[in-house]
Design an enzyme around this catalytic site. Structure first.
Site, mmCIF file in Angstrom:
data_model
loop_
_atom_site.group_PDB
_atom_site.id
_atom_site.type_symbol
_atom_site.label_atom_id
_atom_site.label_comp_id
_atom_site.label_asym_id
_atom_site.label_seq_id
_atom_site.Cartn_x
_atom_site.Cartn_y
_atom_site.Cartn_z
ATOM 1 C CB CYS A 172 -1.031 0.084 1.206
ATOM 2 S SG CYS A 172 -2.523 0.943 1.174
ATOM 3 C CG HIS A 189 -3.734 -3.344 3.429
ATOM 4 N ND1 HIS A 189 -2.580 -2.884 4.095
ATOM 5 C CD2 HIS A 189 -4.146 -2.231 2.746
ATOM 6 C CE1 HIS A 189 -2.684 -1.477 4.133
ATOM 7 N NE2 HIS A 189 -3.432 -1.230 3.226
ATOM 8 C CD GLU A 194 -1.624 -5.789 5.836
ATOM 9 O OE1 GLU A 194 -2.099 -4.602 5.917
ATOM 10 O OE2 GLU A 194 -0.922 -6.300 4.312
#
Length: 237
Positions: free
Chosen positions: A113, A207, A209
């Site tokens: 990002c 993202h 994660e």
């Protein structure tokens, strides 16, 4: 062989815990958990003097530049848009120095990002300061599909169109020197960029994660493991 050590840049924010309220180096736990699930060792890399970046990167096998605040527009020669968030100048300076050190040393690098946007800026690119449709509201992740560009490093890792968790209102505008787009959203927004050939360098606008797909992080960890295997004899001296 030892697991590769993956450094992850951190936020620097005022935070409260217990009876304390003070400036803290913060990192959502999803980042180190993703590194660990992909087979790496995770280490937080909080802001420091930019002159220290090369020494820090020299101790890492791979680097993740995490998400966070908008990049200050002065970094790419622009005036701030009214919708651009407040600057995080200490992070900007530190993470740009980390990126430059990783590129100079050939250390595998993943920008997430904000980290993808900083990679673009570090290489002379610019950013779109506001776009709609890439969140589901303040503090709520959105999801949309990204389409890989055939023949790119990203496409070799994730060859099919896939849904990704997304939360951003800025994006790559003019590409930085040497970068190519390796995935797009349906609206044409660049969703991944990379440096073709040479060391492993990739930026993703979403993202990972916050999702369940390990493949991007596994690819970084594999590249870092390869670098570690070349470095281990000197580390044992």
């Amino acid at each position: 062989m030892s697991k590769p050590l993956i450094g992850i840049s951190t936020y620097l924010e005022h935070a409260r815990w217990g009876v304390w309220g003070m400036t803290a180096a913060l990192l959502p736990a999803a980042y180190p958990r993703l590194v660990q699930a992909a087979g790496g060792l995770a280490a937080m890399v909080p802001p420091d003097a930019p002159s220290c970046a090369a020494g820090v990167v020299a101790r890492l096998d791979g680097l993740v530049v995490a998400g966070g605040a908008d990049v200050e527009p002065v970094r790419y020669g622009a005036e701030p848009d009214a919708r651009t968030g407040p600057p995080a100048r200490e992070r900007d300076a530190w993470e740009l120095a980390l990126i430059e050190a990783a590129l100079a040393s050939g250390t595998p690098l993943l920008g997430i990002c904000r980290g993808m946007q900083l990679l673009n800026v570090a290489l002379g690119g610019t950013l779109v300061q506001h776009l709609d449709g890439h969140t589901a509201g303040p503090g709520v992740l959105g999801e949309h599909a990204v389409e890989p560009v055939p023949g790119t490093r990203y496409a070799s890792v994730v060859p099919e169109e896939s849904g990704v968790p997304t939360y951003h209102h800025q994006a790559v505008d003019r590409l930085g020197d040497g970068l190519v787009v390796s995935a797009y959203a349906a609206d044409g927004t660049p969703e991944a960029v990379e440096l073709p050939g040479g060391p492993w360098v990739l930026g993703v606008q979403w993202h990972p994660e916050m999702g369940h797909d390990l493949r991007v992080m596994e690819a970084l960890v594999a590249a870092a493991a390869g670098r570690l295997s070349l470095r281990e004899p000197e580390l044992r001296v």
